[in-house]
Design a protein around this motif. Structure first.
Motif, PDB file in Angstrom:
ATOM      1  N   ILE A 129       0.848  -0.956  -0.081  1.00 32.44           N
ATOM      2  CA  ILE A 129      -0.010   0.220   0.088  1.00 32.44           C
ATOM      3  C   ILE A 129       1.070   1.682   0.061  1.00 32.44           C
ATOM      4  O   ILE A 129       2.003   1.112   0.986  1.00 32.44           O
ATOM      5  CB  ILE A 129      -1.116   0.253   0.858  1.00 32.44           C
ATOM      6  CG1 ILE A 129      -1.932  -1.228   1.033  1.00 32.44           C
ATOM      7  CG2 ILE A 129      -1.921   1.306   1.647  1.00 32.44           C
ATOM      8  CD1 ILE A 129      -2.379  -0.794   2.162  1.00 32.44           C
ATOM      9  N   GLY A 130       0.402   2.066  -0.418  1.00 28.07           N
ATOM     10  CA  GLY A 130       1.456   3.369  -1.084  1.00 28.07           C
ATOM     11  C   GLY A 130       0.919   4.317   0.005  1.00 28.07           C
ATOM     12  O   GLY A 130       1.501   4.325   1.924  1.00 28.07           O
ATOM     13  N   ASP A 131       0.084   5.128  -0.454  1.00 26.15           N
ATOM     14  CA  ASP A 131      -1.098   6.028   0.814  1.00 26.15           C
ATOM     15  C   ASP A 131      -2.634   5.429   0.987  1.00 26.15           C
ATOM     16  O   ASP A 131      -2.918   4.934   0.321  1.00 26.15           O
ATOM     17  CB  ASP A 131      -1.236   7.755   0.292  1.00 26.15           C
ATOM     18  CG  ASP A 131       0.424   8.226  -0.170  1.00 26.15           C
ATOM     19  OD1 ASP A 131       0.302   8.830   0.960  1.00 26.15           O
ATOM     20  OD2 ASP A 131       0.588   8.327  -0.744  1.00 26.15           O
ATOM     21  N   THR A 133      -6.139   6.901   1.831  1.00 26.57           N
ATOM     22  CA  THR A 133      -6.944   7.886   2.448  1.00 26.57           C
ATOM     23  C   THR A 133      -8.514   7.150   2.848  1.00 26.57           C
ATOM     24  O   THR A 133      -8.572   6.415   2.683  1.00 26.57           O
ATOM     25  CB  THR A 133      -6.805   8.722   1.024  1.00 26.57           C
ATOM     26  OG1 THR A 133      -5.713   9.018   0.905  1.00 26.57           O
ATOM     27  CG2 THR A 133      -8.283   9.935   1.662  1.00 26.57           C
ATOM     28  N   HIS A 168      -5.754  11.981   4.844  1.00 26.38           N
ATOM     29  CA  HIS A 168      -4.923  11.002   4.679  1.00 26.38           C
ATOM     30  C   HIS A 168      -5.146  10.321   6.544  1.00 26.38           C
ATOM     31  O   HIS A 168      -4.678  10.517   6.891  1.00 26.38           O
ATOM     32  CB  HIS A 168      -3.589  11.581   4.428  1.00 26.38           C
ATOM     33  CG  HIS A 168      -3.710  12.699   3.302  1.00 26.38           C
ATOM     34  ND1 HIS A 168      -4.062  12.303   2.020  1.00 26.38           N
ATOM     35  CD2 HIS A 168      -3.789  13.796   3.410  1.00 26.38           C
ATOM     36  CE1 HIS A 168      -4.021  13.253   1.605  1.00 26.38           C
ATOM     37  NE2 HIS A 168      -3.957  14.000   2.055  1.00 26.38           N
ATOM     38  N   GLY A 169      -4.635   8.981   6.263  1.00 17.41           N
ATOM     39  CA  GLY A 169      -4.140   7.735   7.075  1.00 17.41           C
ATOM     40  C   GLY A 169      -2.604   7.183   7.244  1.00 17.41           C
ATOM     41  O   GLY A 169      -2.453   7.732   6.331  1.00 17.41           O
ATOM     42  N   ARG A 170      -3.055   6.410   7.438  1.00 15.29           N
ATOM     43  CA  ARG A 170      -1.546   5.827   7.977  1.00 15.29           C
ATOM     44  C   ARG A 170      -1.776   5.096   6.721  1.00 15.29           C
ATOM     45  O   ARG A 170      -2.426   3.244   8.086  1.00 15.29           O
ATOM     46  CB  ARG A 170      -1.674   5.454   9.745  1.00 15.29           C
ATOM     47  CG  ARG A 170       0.246   4.542   9.774  1.00 15.29           C
ATOM     48  CD  ARG A 170       1.236   5.637  10.215  1.00 15.29           C
ATOM     49  NE  ARG A 170       2.544   5.162  10.015  1.00 15.29           N
ATOM     50  CZ  ARG A 170       3.478   5.794   9.964  1.00 15.29           C
ATOM     51  NH1 ARG A 170       3.496   7.219   9.769  1.00 15.29           N
ATOM     52  NH2 ARG A 170       4.683   4.772   9.956  1.00 15.29           N
ATOM     53  N   ALA A 171      -1.117   3.903   6.456  1.00 19.60           N
ATOM     54  CA  ALA A 171      -1.104   3.064   5.333  1.00 19.60           C
ATOM     55  C   ALA A 171       0.868   2.096   6.534  1.00 19.60           C
ATOM     56  O   ALA A 171      -0.274   0.805   6.073  1.00 19.60           O
ATOM     57  CB  ALA A 171       0.198   3.268   4.328  1.00 19.60           C
ATOM     58  N   SER A 172       1.186   2.674   7.363  1.00 18.66           N
ATOM     59  CA  SER A 172       1.993   1.384   7.248  1.00 18.66           C
ATOM     60  C   SER A 172       1.167   0.772   8.367  1.00 18.66           C
ATOM     61  O   SER A 172       1.563  -0.675   8.587  1.00 18.66           O
ATOM     62  CB  SER A 172       3.056   2.125   7.996  1.00 18.66           C
ATOM     63  OG  SER A 172       2.942   2.357   9.621  1.00 18.66           O
ATOM     64  N   ASN A 348      -1.409  13.176  -7.422  1.00 19.69           N
ATOM     65  CA  ASN A 348      -1.229  12.141  -7.771  1.00 19.69           C
ATOM     66  C   ASN A 348      -1.489  10.633  -6.995  1.00 19.69           C
ATOM     67  O   ASN A 348      -0.785  10.665  -5.939  1.00 19.69           O
ATOM     68  CB  ASN A 348       0.338  11.697  -8.349  1.00 19.69           C
ATOM     69  CG  ASN A 348       1.307  11.912  -7.400  1.00 19.69           C
ATOM     70  OD1 ASN A 348       1.231  12.675  -6.167  1.00 19.69           O
ATOM     71  ND2 ASN A 348       2.596  11.142  -7.310  1.00 19.69           N
ATOM     72  N   MET A 349      -2.245   9.693  -7.615  1.00 25.41           N
ATOM     73  CA  MET A 349      -2.550   8.317  -7.171  1.00 25.41           C
ATOM     74  C   MET A 349      -1.416   7.483  -7.671  1.00 25.41           C
ATOM     75  O   MET A 349      -1.060   7.743  -8.335  1.00 25.41           O
ATOM     76  CB  MET A 349      -3.886   8.161  -7.774  1.00 25.41           C
ATOM     77  CG  MET A 349      -4.796   8.683  -7.162  1.00 25.41           C
ATOM     78  SD  MET A 349      -5.556   7.741  -5.727  1.00 25.41           S
ATOM     79  CE  MET A 349      -5.612   9.311  -4.891  1.00 25.41           C
ATOM     80  N   ARG A 350      -1.155   6.186  -7.033  1.00 26.56           N
ATOM     81  CA  ARG A 350      -0.283   5.340  -7.143  1.00 26.56           C
ATOM     82  C   ARG A 350      -1.318   3.913  -7.895  1.00 26.56           C
ATOM     83  O   ARG A 350      -1.858   3.729  -6.153  1.00 26.56           O
ATOM     84  CB  ARG A 350       0.920   5.189  -6.195  1.00 26.56           C
ATOM     85  CG  ARG A 350       1.643   6.688  -6.696  1.00 26.56           C
ATOM     86  CD  ARG A 350       3.272   6.006  -6.513  1.00 26.56           C
ATOM     87  NE  ARG A 350       3.241   6.874  -4.085  1.00 26.56           N
ATOM     88  CZ  ARG A 350       3.507   6.864  -3.769  1.00 26.56           C
ATOM     89  NH1 ARG A 350       4.828   7.094  -4.159  1.00 26.56           N
ATOM     90  NH2 ARG A 350       3.377   7.213  -1.921  1.00 26.56           N
ATOM     91  N   ASP A 353      -1.927   2.276  -4.066  1.00 22.80           N
ATOM     92  CA  ASP A 353      -3.241   3.346  -2.487  1.00 22.80           C
ATOM     93  C   ASP A 353      -4.720   2.994  -2.560  1.00 22.80           C
ATOM     94  O   ASP A 353      -5.417   1.634  -3.279  1.00 22.80           O
ATOM     95  CB  ASP A 353      -3.051   4.443  -3.782  1.00 22.80           C
ATOM     96  CG  ASP A 353      -2.039   5.223  -3.698  1.00 22.80           C
ATOM     97  OD1 ASP A 353      -0.950   5.095  -2.871  1.00 22.80           O
ATOM     98  OD2 ASP A 353      -2.031   6.414  -4.145  1.00 22.80           O
TER      99      ASP A 353
END
Lengths: 426, 426
Positions: A129-131, A133, A168-172, A348-350, A353
């Motif tokens: 997971i990149g970002d 949201t 924005h949330g936490r991806a890790s 930008n999305m990746r 995400d």
């Protein structure tokens, strides 16, 4: 469509589904891509290596290498046209009158090697997971929460119907279903009127029932995704539980929003249901009373997916209580609208995400996606079996979310489950 | 320490620095790791391949492979003890009386191949960024902004001195210095008392002067980083400009915080100054008036790095105006405190995660890190050269942030610059 493989009529993983995930087994300790079908999954690496895709037109040898990856990212990045080709092909392979029986149905050796009972696999996060949201698109939820805190007259903030509000949330700390997580410690106010916090384990640990969406293809920095093109950027969907520490949130969130109240864990279901599999279940969402800005106008109303959702709470005494039944129809914003809004600035999305819908709720008790709503802020505890009750979660409670689209037996398109158990604080 | 390589006395990249970055050149189009020194950089891949590290004790052959990577992540993941070994070794190699002249100083062929003038390289993002979190640790900034919106009596929110307030940011749109970005479009209120937004280009485009910190080693999910151990998780620092769309922010931020107002771009300087290089410049930050929770107590006060910072605005007419001079001493929270707070819930950090300090400001005009503060919310425009003035940024304005620690000529530890130009909206 019937399959030569026995699939229970109530299976979430019918031939109409073909969801993708990442698994390990006792034999294969390196994560690999699999497809859930009935109570089995197809190991796509073994299948691919042994020529399983040889009859699949429109797929190059290079594209087949995506099945050697430990996540779905490369597969997702192929784009929706390729997902369609691969999903349709696997449906052909598994259907009763498959034109290619020699590929799998009569190929006993490959069936034995590549078809693994689901009970023998361990699921992993399907994507790198990149970002991440998280949106706030469940308007009934926003209304319920707003009513609790500000009364019904001011339930929705002035921006709510205009802006697909998100943070924005936490991806890790996104974790796969089945991963336990500790009750977080943090700063909370000892009484509401206090101004000095105490440090202690969260006492208002809650859930948020959501859908998650994975992006298959991104956009260039500075080039927004238009709402009309957004579908091509959608890989698929998962169930999500955005665990929330309400007391930590209450103290920390001014002025920048929730932070530690959310970052201790977000659970997702392991099988990504492809966008195409859910296409037949699109319907109208919640009507919006305001004139939308042009960049949010889709020119159609059947833009919300209808997935039946339910939440069970398994207490530390072992009782399983269904505490909520609702539908993902209870969203104000569609995924294309969320993508269009998120990128309208040029963001930008990746590939990989993750976007969350926000909590999905009805208005009535028993249809709400958080305990905060159901217990009216903790004041009227949920009554459970055997005389148990919950204002918020207790240690060793397990939350199980299930979701499924469709009603025709043998043709369900479901997610399986998204579960997590709360361990005591560290 | 003097070097056999001519290094200007006012160079940010003295022998006392040895910052790491990622570059391409006309010859090498694949990003590679380099070390800035004076007005050159050392191509570490070529240096490593040709035996440059052969005299470096404590570095295994396998560890040398980090210099074949296109980002600093693998190098960062080696941990601070290895960063110390490598930085000290490179200082040995470059110093006037190097014990190993044959490695580089008298090795004309390798000097020619591996030492590249900085004007010939293109910088790239130094790290593959996992999550990006932005703190709000500049208390003077918080005070200035709070005074603007709520008056001096209520300038700081009740939680401010207790909680290292932060929000999750957008990692995908972090860009390296020199990358231009478009003025974002978005929903804004036409007049403050309106309740229906209009869609238009941001009219209150602002900057935020910050420091950024990269994580070298993460923590396991569910296992907080203690404030005492946190230094070992810090890789190094960069300058940061957290571009902000104030009018979009004002309309969108209730209740979940800034989202589209921030996600259109965050610029960072290209050279990561290692934590060890800045160790000599630690001093006391802003005193805190409240008793801290134990998990935030460091047991020392010299926990804030003193970096002189300045901001220049180059207008589209070509005038360069210095609009602010301040110091990173103006932070309430140290990086170990930020890491301890971020992970106290069990949230996991990963190699390559980026933390921002929040805007760094003094109280006086000319010492503040945002235009919002300097123009008192846009009401008293900054007066620039040639009769120009700015309430907020205009198209084709360029912002250049510079930062440097130390005052001894020839021993400066600086960042170079972090610049970005605002392009018209798309």
């Amino acid at each position: 469509m019937k399959s030569w493989l026995p699939i229970a009529a109530d299976s979430h993983f019918s031939l109409a589904n073909i969801p993708f995930g990442v698994v390990t087994t006792a034999k294969f300790q390196t994560p690999r891509i699999a497809v859930a079908i009935g109570d089995h999954c197809l190991d796509t690496l073994t299948f691919s290596k042994q020529g399983g895709f040889s009859k699949c037109n429109g797929l190059t040898q290079q594209q087949l290498s995506v099945f050697s990856e430990p996540t779905l990212n490369a597969f997702a990045a192929l784009g929706r046209s390729q997902h369609r080709i691969i999903r349709s092909y696997l449906q052909e392979i598994f259907k009763e009158n498959t034109p290619y029986p020699e590929v799998l149905s009569t190929n006993k050796a490959l069936r034995k090697e590549a078809l693994i009972p689901l009970c023998e696999v361990k699921n992993h996060l399907p994507m790198a997971i990149g970002d991440y949201t998280d949106f706030f698109a469940g308007r009934n939820h926003a209304h319920n929460i707003g009513t609790l805190f500000r009364g019904p007259a001011n339930a929705l903030n002035p921006n709510y119907n205009h802006v697909p509000v998100a943070y924005h949330g936490r991806a890790s700390s996104v974790i796969v279903s089945g991963t336990p997580l500790h009750r977080p410690n943090g700063q909370v106010l000892p009484v509401p009127e206090a101004t000095t916090p105490v440090f202690k384990p969260c006492a208002k640990l809650d859930i948020e029932l959501e859908l998650g969406m994975f992006v298959c293809r991104g956009n260039e920095f500075g080039k927004p995704i238009s709402v009309k093109d957004a579908e091509e950027h959608i890989f698929g969907y998962v169930l999500m539980n955005d665990w929330s520490a309400r007391d930590i949130q209450q103290w920390e969130y001014v002025p920048l929003g929730p932070f530690n109240a959310k970052n201790f864990g977000t659970s997702i279901s392991p099988w990504v249901v492809l966008a195409d599999a859910l296409e037949p279940f699109k319907t109208s969402g919640l009507p919006n009373e305001v004139e939308l800005q042009d960049y949010l106008k889709e020119g159609k109303t059947d833009n919300i997916i209808d997935i039946r959702l339910d939440i069970s709470l398994k207490t530390n005494q072992g009782c399983i209580n269904n505490i909520s039944k609702t539908s993902s129809k209870n969203l104000l914003w569609s995924w294309p609208q969320m993508l269009a809004h998120h990128t309208i600035t040029g963001c930008n999305m990746r590939t990989g995400d993750l976007l969350g819908s926000g909590t999905i709720s009805g208005f009535e008790p028993g249809t709400q996606g958080s305990i905060l709503e159901q217990s009216l802020g903790g004041k009227t505890p949920l009554q459970l079996e055997r005389g148990e009750a919950r204002s918020f979660l207790e240690d060793n409670d397990t939350i199980i979310i299930r979701g499924c689209a469709g009603t025709t037996p043998g043709e369900l398109v479901g997610f399986g489950e998204c579960s997590g158990t709360i361990l005591p604080p560290v």
